[in-house]
Design an enzyme around this catalytic site. Structure first.
Site, mmCIF file in Angstrom:
data_model
loop_
_atom_site.group_PDB
_atom_site.id
_atom_site.type_symbol
_atom_site.label_atom_id
_atom_site.label_comp_id
_atom_site.label_asym_id
_atom_site.label_seq_id
_atom_site.Cartn_x
_atom_site.Cartn_y
_atom_site.Cartn_z
ATOM 1 N N ASP A 152 -6.611 -11.981 -0.218
ATOM 2 C CA ASP A 152 -5.917 -10.548 -0.131
ATOM 3 C C ASP A 152 -4.704 -10.500 0.469
ATOM 4 O O ASP A 152 -4.841 -10.276 1.757
ATOM 5 C CB ASP A 152 -6.850 -9.721 -0.132
ATOM 6 C CG ASP A 152 -6.396 -8.191 -0.154
ATOM 7 O OD1 ASP A 152 -5.685 -8.126 -1.054
ATOM 8 O OD2 ASP A 152 -7.177 -7.220 0.170
ATOM 9 N N ASP A 208 0.662 -7.722 -4.079
ATOM 10 C CA ASP A 208 -0.623 -7.396 -3.752
ATOM 11 C C ASP A 208 -1.537 -8.611 -4.568
ATOM 12 O O ASP A 208 -1.929 -8.181 -5.538
ATOM 13 C CB ASP A 208 -1.073 -6.322 -3.798
ATOM 14 C CG ASP A 208 -2.592 -5.868 -3.171
ATOM 15 O OD1 ASP A 208 -3.233 -6.905 -2.861
ATOM 16 O OD2 ASP A 208 -2.972 -4.902 -2.841
#
Ligand SMILES: *[C@@H]1O[C@H](CO)[C@@H](O)[C@H](O)[C@H]1NC(C)=O
Ligand SMILES: *[C@@H]1O[C@H](CO)[C@@H](O)[C@H](O)[C@H]1NC(C)=O
Length: 422
Positions: free
Chosen positions: A82, A277
């Protein structure tokens, strides 16, 4: 958004889990549960990199993961990489209050606790966080945009990493022992999160503080997986398109002021804030650009396609007389998108988003739009490039040079430089 399976691990808000609550007993550490191990590699090897193979896809899986070895002896865990958050954590037997089903047995932590005064602990809390109640440990709570969260305590443990130089190292790194997880919309069966953000607690920041690798994260996603790397010796910087990293965003890898292009022409929409992201499967545009995109797509749509209102895979799907078989088929029917970024030069860096990087083929054989309405999930001033639009590109977040770079790449072929062992 119905059955939309999105991994929206981003915008993470770290809350001070300060004491004086009735769940305090749960926060108390149980030293009897753990077995210790500690020793740091302490070897300085800047110039090397670590490469992880990535498994998964945007659709139908909805997530990618890497295998990471933690502990002594090392045990494998499947983690969600992430770039939208910092802390790495594992579902943890401390014992566990709420854990979701992962691939592997829960992590058994060491008794090598991170104390509250540690700078890494401070970096996960607001500045008014007090250490008076529990100075010998560092509680954390991470919340993700999809509603999921992890609550736990920070520990140090050994990671096992292969460097591209061929050497195996065992750095001692800080991670979260997460003993109370709330699943988000993106309920995936992983053992935890690999935090790759730019904060102090992120794995790449820690490895760069220990002078193991440069503070650079890169990834290359494909429909079959791809790879992830930490460090800078797996690419040739002169062949990468670079744009400055925006300093306005302390939490995300952001590039500011993009201009939106549809089919090679400017849409007149400028000054877009764009964040990258990898914790999000799909791409999110704010309502204005989303609206413009949908009307442009509809206007330019081939007569051979019709809207497939019976397909609820994503909000917009289109069907062809003969179902789509491969994602390659969509290029004939849809137009490319692009974001053009500033870099102070005449030739502005352009981030191309071909149809393959914004559509998926649903199980019904329709082409569905993998760009969603960000305003719907509260992303009003941000546009978020998710996994779908990062496919078939090497994307690099260089925290040393404060730049974001990309180049077209075959992500199924990991870099072979320096005897990379995968
Ligand atoms: C490191 O490389 C070896 C040999 O290729 C492999 O067996 C091992 O699983 C790798 N370890 C890690 C932590 O990736
Ligand atoms: C996007 O979502 C917002 C908030 O739900 C809504 O008001 C807006 O109409 C949506 N935009 C489009 C183009 O669907």
């Amino acid at each position: 958004m119905g059955k939309v399976k999105q991994i929206l691990i981003m915008i993470f808000i770290v809350l001070a889990v300060s004491g004086a609550s009735n769940v305090d007993q749960l926060h108390k550490w149980r030293k009897s549960m753990s077995s210790g191990a500690s020793s740091s590699s302490g070897v300085s090897r800047v110039g090397s990199s670590v490469i992880f193979q990535l498994y998964g896809n945007v659709y139908p899986n909805g997530f990618y993961f890497v295998q990471v070895f933690v502990g002594h002896p090392p045990r494998p865990y499947f983690l969600d990489p992430d770039t939208g958050s910092d802390l790495t954590w594992l579902q943890c037997d401390a014992p566990c209050v709420h854990c979701t089903k992962g691939f592997h047995p829960l992590y058994r932590p060491t008794n090598d606790l991170v104390v509250c005064r540690d700078p890494l602990c401070a970096s996960l809390h607001s500045s008014d966080y007090r250490c008076d109640d529990n100075p010998e440990q560092c509680d954390y709570m991470v919340e993700y945009a999809d509603g999921g969260s992890s609550l736990g305590v920070l520990v140090n443990d050994l990671f096992t990493l292969n460097l591209t130089s061929g050497v195996r190292i065992f750095p001692r790194l800080t991670l979260g022992c997460g003993y109370d997880q709330l699943p988000g919309v993106s309920d995936h069966p992983l053992d935890g999160v690999l935090g790759l953000g730019k904060g102090k607690s992120s794995i790449v920041s820690q490895l760069s503080d220990q002078r193991v690798v440069k503070n650079v994260v890169g990834q290359c996603l494909s429909g079959k997986g791809g790879y992830l790397f930490l460090g800078e010796d797996v690419y040739d910087s002169s062949r990468i398109t670079w744009t400055p990293m925006s300093r306005d965003h302390t939490k995300h890898y952001a590039a500011g002021s993009a201009e939106f292009f549809f089919d090679g022409k400017s849409t007149g929409i400028k000054n877009l804030n764009v964040i990258f992201d990898s914790g999000s499967s799909y791409t999110y545009f704010n309502s204005q650009i989303y609206h413009s995109l949908i009307s442009s797509i509809k206007k330019g749509l081939s007569r051979k396609l019709r809207e497939a209102t019976d397909d609820r895979t994503l909000p917009f799907c289109w069907k062809r007389e003969k179902p789509f078989e491969s994602i390659r088929d969509v290029n004939k029917y849809f137009k490319p998108l692009a974001l053009r970024f500033p870099n102070g030069r005449k030739a502005k860096p352009q981030f191309e988003i071909p149809p393959e990087a914004y559509l998926i083929i649903s199980s019904k054989g329709n082409a569905c739009l993998g760009i969603l309405n960000g305003t719907d999930i509260g992303l009003d001033n941000l546009n978020m490039i998710g996994d779908i639009s990062m496919q078939n590109k090497m994307l690099i977040y260089d925290n040393e040079k404060q730049a974001i770079g990309w180049t077209a790449a075959n992500c199924d072929q990991p870099p072979s430089s320096n005897r990379a062992t995968l």
